[in-house]
Design a protein around this motif. Structure first.
Motif, PDB file in Angstrom:
ATOM      1  N   HIS A   1     -33.456 -13.888   3.884  1.00  0.00           N
ATOM      2  CA  HIS A   1     -34.911 -13.920   4.099  1.00  0.00           C
ATOM      3  C   HIS A   1     -35.978 -14.271   2.659  1.00  0.00           C
ATOM      4  CE1 HIS A   1     -38.823 -11.759   4.449  1.00  0.00           C
ATOM      5  NE2 HIS A   1     -39.334 -12.861   4.928  1.00  0.00           N
TER       6      HIS A   1
ATOM      7  N   ILE B   1     -39.575 -15.849   1.362  1.00  0.00           N
ATOM      8  CA  ILE B   1     -40.957 -16.414   1.475  1.00  0.00           C
ATOM      9  C   ILE B   1     -41.487 -17.396   0.614  1.00  0.00           C
ATOM     10  CG2 ILE B   1     -43.426 -15.186   1.317  1.00  0.00           C
ATOM     11  CD1 ILE B   1     -42.021 -12.487   1.118  1.00  0.00           C
TER      12      ILE B   1
ATOM     13  N   LEU C   1     -41.646  -8.984   6.658  1.00  0.00           N
ATOM     14  CA  LEU C   1     -42.013 -10.478   7.239  1.00  0.00           C
ATOM     15  C   LEU C   1     -43.529 -10.868   7.049  1.00  0.00           C
ATOM     16  CD1 LEU C   1     -40.475 -12.494   9.174  1.00  0.00           C
ATOM     17  CD2 LEU C   1     -41.675 -11.449  10.948  1.00  0.00           C
ATOM     18  N   THR C   2     -43.645 -12.186   6.713  1.00  0.00           N
ATOM     19  CA  THR C   2     -45.043 -12.755   6.224  1.00  0.00           C
ATOM     20  C   THR C   2     -44.995 -13.879   7.344  1.00  0.00           C
ATOM     21  OG1 THR C   2     -44.353 -14.309   4.741  1.00  0.00           O
ATOM     22  CG2 THR C   2     -44.777 -12.178   3.974  1.00  0.00           C
TER      23      THR C   2
ATOM     24  N   SER D   1     -42.393 -16.668   6.179  1.00  0.00           N
ATOM     25  CA  SER D   1     -40.851 -16.119   6.139  1.00  0.00           C
ATOM     26  C   SER D   1     -40.099 -17.144   6.599  1.00  0.00           C
ATOM     27  CB  SER D   1     -40.778 -14.876   6.602  1.00  0.00           C
ATOM     28  OG  SER D   1     -41.566 -13.779   5.799  1.00  0.00           O
TER      29      SER D   1
ATOM     30  N   PRO E   1     -38.075 -10.943  -0.749  1.00  0.00           N
ATOM     31  CA  PRO E   1     -38.768  -9.708  -0.421  1.00  0.00           C
ATOM     32  C   PRO E   1     -38.177  -8.431  -1.437  1.00  0.00           C
ATOM     33  CG  PRO E   1     -37.238 -10.508   1.090  1.00  0.00           C
ATOM     34  CD  PRO E   1     -37.339 -11.569   0.335  1.00  0.00           C
TER      35      PRO E   1
END
Length: 184
Positions: free
Chosen positions: A116, A118, A144-145, A148, A168
């Motif tokens: 993951h 961002i 989570l954004t 992401s 992250p």
């Protein structure tokens, strides 16, 4: 004997007539055998040409002319690592090649959320929509954004030159929590 062969098959002695008929039959059947051999040779040559084209296509001009793209990974502690990779390389592979601490437990199979990342808004907006499989895995991602994505699903393009990628602060690795992957 030569005179008897010059005549018709009906005027020849029975033994000579049979051998003459047999020789005609053999010569009649030789043409298809020769044609079959010729077709087999043509097929073999065509397969060799196809193999050659397949080998050459591995080194196509688009591969030879691919551009290097430099991006910056920002680790959770604020450490910045610049990484340069060829266009078409995914972010997870690029991170592993440059010793960036990005897991990738499934090795790019889109079966976990440990890679993951961002992304910046403008880069995120320029990418194709994530697949349903990627969205399912992102649902499991820690922190989570809105921007992401999974690093294994994002391929480098020349538009990403200078992009900054945040990692992250943690990942959810269901195999062993807190484990750090070893690079292959």
């Amino acid at each position: 004997m030569l005179r008897s062969l010059a005549g018709t098959a009906s005027s020849l002695r029975p033994r000579t007539r049979i051998s003459l008929l047999a020789s005609r039959a053999i010569s009649t059947f030789r043409a298809p055998v020769a044609t079959y051999k010729h077709k087999a040779q043509q097929q073999q040559q065509q397969q060799q040409r196809l193999w050659f084209v397949q080998q050459v296509s591995r080194f196509s001009t688009s591969t030879l002319l691919s551009k290097d793209v430099t991006v910056t990974f920002i680790e959770p502690d604020g450490n910045e690592i610049q990484a340069t990779g060829e266009e078409g390389t995914n972010l997870m592979e690029l991170a592993h090649e440059n010793d960036v601490d990005l897991e990738g437990a499934c090795e790019g199979a889109c079966a976990c959320s440990t890679c993951h990342v961002i992304l910046e808004d403008n880069v995120f907006d320029s990418l194709p929509e994530p697949t349903d499989e990627e969205n399912d895995m992102l649902d499991l991602a820690f922190a989570l954004t809105d921007t992401s994505r999974l690093g294994c699903q994002v391929l480098l393009t020349p538009d990403m030159e200078g992009m900054r990628i945040k990692l992250p602060s943690a990942t959810r690795n269901f195999y062993v929590d807190g484990a750090k992957p070893s690079h292959h």
